[in-house]
Scaffold this active site. Structure first.
Site, PDB file in Angstrom:
ATOM      1  N   SER A  35      -2.000  -1.347  -2.933  1.00  0.00           N
ATOM      2  CA  SER A  35      -0.612  -1.782  -2.950  1.00  0.00           C
ATOM      3  C   SER A  35      -0.522  -3.282  -2.707  1.00  0.00           C
ATOM      4  CB  SER A  35       0.184  -1.011  -1.891  1.00  0.00           C
ATOM      5  OG  SER A  35      -0.362  -1.233  -0.603  1.00  0.00           O
ATOM      6  N   GLY A  37      -0.062  -5.183  -0.098  1.00  0.00           N
ATOM      7  CA  GLY A  37      -0.848  -5.771   0.978  1.00  0.00           C
ATOM      8  C   GLY A  37      -2.311  -5.927   0.606  1.00  0.00           C
ATOM      9  N   GLU A  38      -2.878  -4.901  -0.017  1.00  0.00           N
ATOM     10  CA  GLU A  38      -4.292  -4.955  -0.401  1.00  0.00           C
ATOM     11  C   GLU A  38      -4.529  -5.952  -1.529  1.00  0.00           C
ATOM     12  OE1 GLU A  38      -2.587  -2.245   0.131  1.00  0.00           O
ATOM     13  OE2 GLU A  38      -3.670  -0.961   1.535  1.00  0.00           O
ATOM     14  N   VAL A  39      -3.569  -6.040  -2.466  1.00  0.00           N
ATOM     15  CA  VAL A  39      -3.693  -7.021  -3.548  1.00  0.00           C
ATOM     16  C   VAL A  39      -3.699  -8.438  -2.974  1.00  0.00           C
ATOM     17  CG1 VAL A  39      -2.539  -8.020  -5.580  1.00  0.00           C
ATOM     18  CG2 VAL A  39      -2.709  -5.532  -5.323  1.00  0.00           C
ATOM     19  N   ILE A  42      -7.144  -9.132  -1.087  1.00  0.00           N
ATOM     20  CA  ILE A  42      -8.358  -9.335  -1.890  1.00  0.00           C
ATOM     21  C   ILE A  42      -8.258 -10.575  -2.774  1.00  0.00           C
ATOM     22  CG2 ILE A  42      -7.705  -7.990  -3.939  1.00  0.00           C
ATOM     23  CD1 ILE A  42     -11.127  -7.946  -2.090  1.00  0.00           C
TER      24      ILE A  42
END
EC number: 2.4.99.12
Length: 393
Positions: A35, A37-39, A42
């Site tokens: 989602s 936050g992870e995008v 990274i």
């Protein structure tokens, strides 16, 4: 349990079938970030790969619509981007047949069985990067510990955010020799500069920002703010609820006590309290703050982003419930860049002291900034760990 999982995937298939097939070039890296936050997390690592291996294809899949849009904002034209097909086996298989990937990188906690098993089937090394496990997720995974243990055994490396996360993955059965601590990518995300909020006058004041406030701590924070209005005539406050739907509850509290306030969306400044009823501006307000309190910590929510105000040189205050970010919290406390409070009274007294003592305020803020700077370089550490795998094919 497998039957129910297959039933769920079957129910969701009609939606997935409508999604366009992503453009996937052969011989690259597959990154899955669930989602928004992870995008975001990274993104420094992906930019590093683009810089050092400009000819290496990258395919990024994401689960949510907000993550998908954010991926296009960050990388459009530089990498291939697609929606993750809810772990539907034949859709996942098609990704791997077309991609002939060098490696699969899964961000944080996304242990999708078919994704992992398909990567193994095609002989693709699997990495869990920026890996974390909250207490809540650990409790959920523990119910199927043997299943997750077998999945974790298929990873080439699990690169954890913290020692706490490393221990949790070991508890679930991850091979000890493959679990390493590389740190949190959020430290690489943080920029020391930020634009001041638009149409927000500076003036002669001391600004306290209560960020990411959660419902069960609202009353403690609001009572502290109202009391501080009387005790320090220079004090101004920005109250930013974690979720916009809490704005009405905050307004009701202030209205019941006759406290004037303004809404950010109104464009007006009324009184010395502003409710931040917009999205995406909290960091801008941290940038002009004299003191920051990070919410979700005075009640058992686990806490939110402590690094965001710290990198800007703002002294950070938080409560005892920081189990979602234990290492950042302990690191800031140990470095002298943050202050711990246990209740509304301590919160009020700590803010009052910081507002009165400029030298102390500056000293704590500078220690907070230096701590965050000392933790950067996580993208580089992850890159070094996976480099032998992505260059050997």
């Amino acid at each position: 349990m497998p039957f129910l999982y297959d039933l769920l995937l079957k129910a969701i298939r009609p939606i997935v079938n409508k999604w366009p097939l992503p453009r996937i070039e052969e011989g690259g890296i597959y990154v899955h970030a669930a989602s928004l936050g992870e995008v975001n997390a990274i993104s420094p690592f992906i930019h590093l790969i683009i810089q050092r291996h400009p000819d290496m294809p990258i395919f990024l899949s994401t689960f949510t619509e907000t993550g998908y849009r954010r991926a296009h904002d960050l990388f459009d034209g530089d990498i291939a981007i697609g929606r993750f097909p809810y772990d539907i086996k034949d859709k996942i298989d098609e990704f791997f047949r077309r991609g002939n990937f060098r490696a699969l990188l899964i961000v944080e906690t996304e242990l999708w069985p078919n994704l992992i098993l398909t990567a193994k089937k095609y002989g693709v090394p699997i990495f869990l990067v920026n890996a974390r496990l909250s207490p809540r997720t650990l409790r959920r995974y523990r119910v199927l510990k043997s299943k997750f243990s077998s999945l974790l055994s298929l990873f080439s490396l699990i690169l954890a955010q913290s020692e706490t996360d490393r221990r949790r993955y070991l508890y679930l059965g991850a091979p000890p020799e493959r679990v390493r601590v590389t740190g949190s990518l959020k430290f690489d995300l943080m920029n020391e500069e930020v634009e001041p909020p638009e149409n927000f006058p500076s003036g002669n004041r001391r600004l306290v920002v209560f960020g990411s406030v959660r419902p069960k701590e609202e009353e403690l924070i609001l009572k502290a703010a109202v009391s501080l209005l009387r005790k320090n005539p220079e004090a101004h406050f920005v109250i930013a609820p974690r979720h916009i739907d809490r704005v009405q509850a905050i307004r009701k509290f202030l209205d019941s006590r006759g406290i004037p306030y303004s809404l950010r969306t109104s464009g007006e400044i009324r009184g010395r309290i502003m409710i931040l009823d917009t999205l995406g501006e909290l960091r801008n307000f941290y940038g002009v703050a004299d003191v920051a309190f990070v919410g979700g910590t005075l009640a058992p929510y686990g806490g939110h982003n402590l690094v965001e105000p710290a990198i800007l040189g703002v002294p950070v205050i938080f409560g005892p419930h920081y189990f979602n970010t234990p290492d950042a919290a302990r690191g800031l406390l140990k470095s002298g860049g943050a202050l711990l409070v246990h209740n509304g009274e301590e919160l009020e007294e700590t803010i009052l002291t910081l507002l009165r003592e400029e030298n102390l305020r500056q000293k704590i803020g500078e220690r907070a900034r230096k701590y965050v700077l000392s933790r950067r370089g996580v993208s580089e550490k992850i890159y070094r760990e996976i480099l032998p795998y992505i260059t050997s094919k």
